[in-house]
Scaffold this motif. Structure first.
Motif, PDB file in Angstrom:
ATOM      1  N   THR A   3      52.222 136.213 125.421  1.00 41.74           N
ATOM      2  CA  THR A   3      53.625 136.832 124.462  1.00 41.74           C
ATOM      3  C   THR A   3      53.925 138.019 123.660  1.00 41.74           C
ATOM      4  O   THR A   3      52.956 138.376 123.351  1.00 41.74           O
ATOM      5  CB  THR A   3      54.047 135.213 124.319  1.00 41.74           C
ATOM      6  N   LEU A   4      55.348 138.161 123.125  1.00 44.50           N
ATOM      7  CA  LEU A   4      55.348 139.190 122.740  1.00 44.50           C
ATOM      8  C   LEU A   4      55.152 139.218 121.081  1.00 44.50           C
ATOM      9  O   LEU A   4      54.768 139.847 120.225  1.00 44.50           O
ATOM     10  CB  LEU A   4      56.908 139.771 122.844  1.00 44.50           C
ATOM     11  N   LYS A   5      55.508 137.331 120.057  1.00 42.93           N
ATOM     12  CA  LYS A   5      55.332 137.612 118.986  1.00 42.93           C
ATOM     13  C   LYS A   5      54.573 136.530 118.627  1.00 42.93           C
ATOM     14  O   LYS A   5      53.714 135.070 120.173  1.00 42.93           O
ATOM     15  CB  LYS A   5      56.285 136.724 118.776  1.00 42.93           C
ATOM     16  N   VAL A   6      53.585 136.448 117.809  1.00 42.67           N
ATOM     17  CA  VAL A   6      51.980 135.301 117.304  1.00 42.67           C
ATOM     18  C   VAL A   6      52.730 133.910 117.040  1.00 42.67           C
ATOM     19  O   VAL A   6      52.659 133.134 117.878  1.00 42.67           O
ATOM     20  CB  VAL A   6      51.620 135.565 116.183  1.00 42.67           C
ATOM     21  N   MET A   9      51.299 142.182 121.072  1.00 42.80           N
ATOM     22  CA  MET A   9      51.276 141.144 122.338  1.00 42.80           C
ATOM     23  C   MET A   9      50.012 139.922 122.042  1.00 42.80           C
ATOM     24  O   MET A   9      49.002 140.463 121.295  1.00 42.80           O
ATOM     25  CB  MET A   9      51.595 141.447 124.084  1.00 42.80           C
ATOM     26  N   THR A  10      50.412 138.983 121.935  1.00 38.51           N
ATOM     27  CA  THR A  10      48.927 137.938 122.060  1.00 38.51           C
ATOM     28  C   THR A  10      48.809 136.896 122.889  1.00 38.51           C
ATOM     29  O   THR A  10      49.729 136.616 124.093  1.00 38.51           O
ATOM     30  CB  THR A  10      50.346 136.635 120.715  1.00 38.51           C
ATOM     31  N   LYS A  11      47.506 136.979 123.910  1.00 38.28           N
ATOM     32  CA  LYS A  11      47.449 136.184 124.940  1.00 38.28           C
ATOM     33  C   LYS A  11      46.940 135.162 124.534  1.00 38.28           C
ATOM     34  O   LYS A  11      46.198 134.798 123.744  1.00 38.28           O
ATOM     35  CB  LYS A  11      46.213 137.527 125.389  1.00 38.28           C
ATOM     36  N   LEU A  12      47.222 134.277 125.065  1.00 34.26           N
ATOM     37  CA  LEU A  12      46.846 132.920 125.421  1.00 34.26           C
ATOM     38  C   LEU A  12      45.815 131.939 126.946  1.00 34.26           C
ATOM     39  O   LEU A  12      46.171 132.672 127.707  1.00 34.26           O
ATOM     40  CB  LEU A  12      48.043 131.793 125.778  1.00 34.26           C
ATOM     41  N   PHE A  13      45.264 131.747 125.889  1.00 33.61           N
ATOM     42  CA  PHE A  13      44.262 130.833 127.412  1.00 33.61           C
ATOM     43  C   PHE A  13      44.894 129.860 127.398  1.00 33.61           C
ATOM     44  O   PHE A  13      44.975 128.461 126.181  1.00 33.61           O
ATOM     45  CB  PHE A  13      42.892 130.285 126.726  1.00 33.61           C
ATOM     46  N   VAL A  14      45.021 129.308 128.403  1.00 33.10           N
ATOM     47  CA  VAL A  14      45.382 128.111 129.360  1.00 33.10           C
ATOM     48  C   VAL A  14      44.078 127.374 130.163  1.00 33.10           C
ATOM     49  O   VAL A  14      44.547 128.303 131.282  1.00 33.10           O
ATOM     50  CB  VAL A  14      47.400 128.064 129.747  1.00 33.10           C
ATOM     51  N   GLY A  15      43.730 126.390 129.350  1.00 30.41           N
ATOM     52  CA  GLY A  15      43.064 125.377 130.583  1.00 30.41           C
ATOM     53  C   GLY A  15      43.220 124.357 130.564  1.00 30.41           C
ATOM     54  O   GLY A  15      43.831 123.941 130.299  1.00 30.41           O
ATOM     55  N   GLY A  16      42.216 123.694 131.354  1.00 33.92           N
ATOM     56  CA  GLY A  16      42.601 122.610 132.024  1.00 33.92           C
ATOM     57  C   GLY A  16      43.463 122.552 133.555  1.00 33.92           C
ATOM     58  O   GLY A  16      44.236 121.233 133.661  1.00 33.92           O
ATOM     59  N   ASN A  48      59.155 133.352 124.993  1.00 37.66           N
ATOM     60  CA  ASN A  48      59.004 134.095 126.359  1.00 37.66           C
ATOM     61  C   ASN A  48      57.579 135.085 127.060  1.00 37.66           C
ATOM     62  O   ASN A  48      56.955 135.122 125.755  1.00 37.66           O
ATOM     63  CB  ASN A  48      60.150 135.118 125.478  1.00 37.66           C
ATOM     64  N   ILE A  49      57.775 134.798 127.908  1.00 42.15           N
ATOM     65  CA  ILE A  49      56.763 134.966 128.466  1.00 42.15           C
ATOM     66  C   ILE A  49      56.381 136.744 129.296  1.00 42.15           C
ATOM     67  O   ILE A  49      57.574 137.002 129.803  1.00 42.15           O
ATOM     68  CB  ILE A  49      55.675 134.148 129.764  1.00 42.15           C
TER      69      ILE A  49
END
Length: 99
Positions: free
Chosen positions: A50-53, A1-8, A27-28
């Motif tokens: 997400t599952l994929k990079v 899995m790939t973790k995204l940081f979402v800021g703002g 797909n989340i």
């Protein structure tokens, strides 16, 4: 899995708001809006897995720097930090009693 940081993010953002926006591009797996413990308002950022990079890269390319509810989004891949070493030498850390 790939973790995204979402800021703002605005204080009133919900998980559903993010799911509707980011779900257009991938797909989340999970969404975690970081909230203040007392007010329960968003602290301005969240984490999305997400599952994929490739999906994560797609989200970044389409949404990083874009406006969402009046704020500019910052989206990047989250890098986990290694745990920090203890301040105390091991000889001063209490051990569990043996049974």
């Amino acid at each position: 899995m790939t973790k995204l940081f979402v800021g703002g993010l605005r204080p009133d953002v919900s998980e559903m708001d993010l799911a509707m926006l980011i779900g257009l591009y991938c797909n989340i797996e999970t969404i975690k809006v970081v909230r203040d413990r007392v007010t329960h308002k968003c602290k301005g950022y969240a984490f999305v897995e997400t599952l994929k990079v490739d999906d994560a890269q797609k989200v970044i390319s389409f949404l990083n720097g874009e406006s969402f509810k009046g704020n500019t989004l910052t989206i990047k891949i989250s890098v986990e930090e290694a745990p920090k070493p203890s301040k105390f030498p091991k000889k001063y850390i209490a051990k569990k009693p043996e049974r």
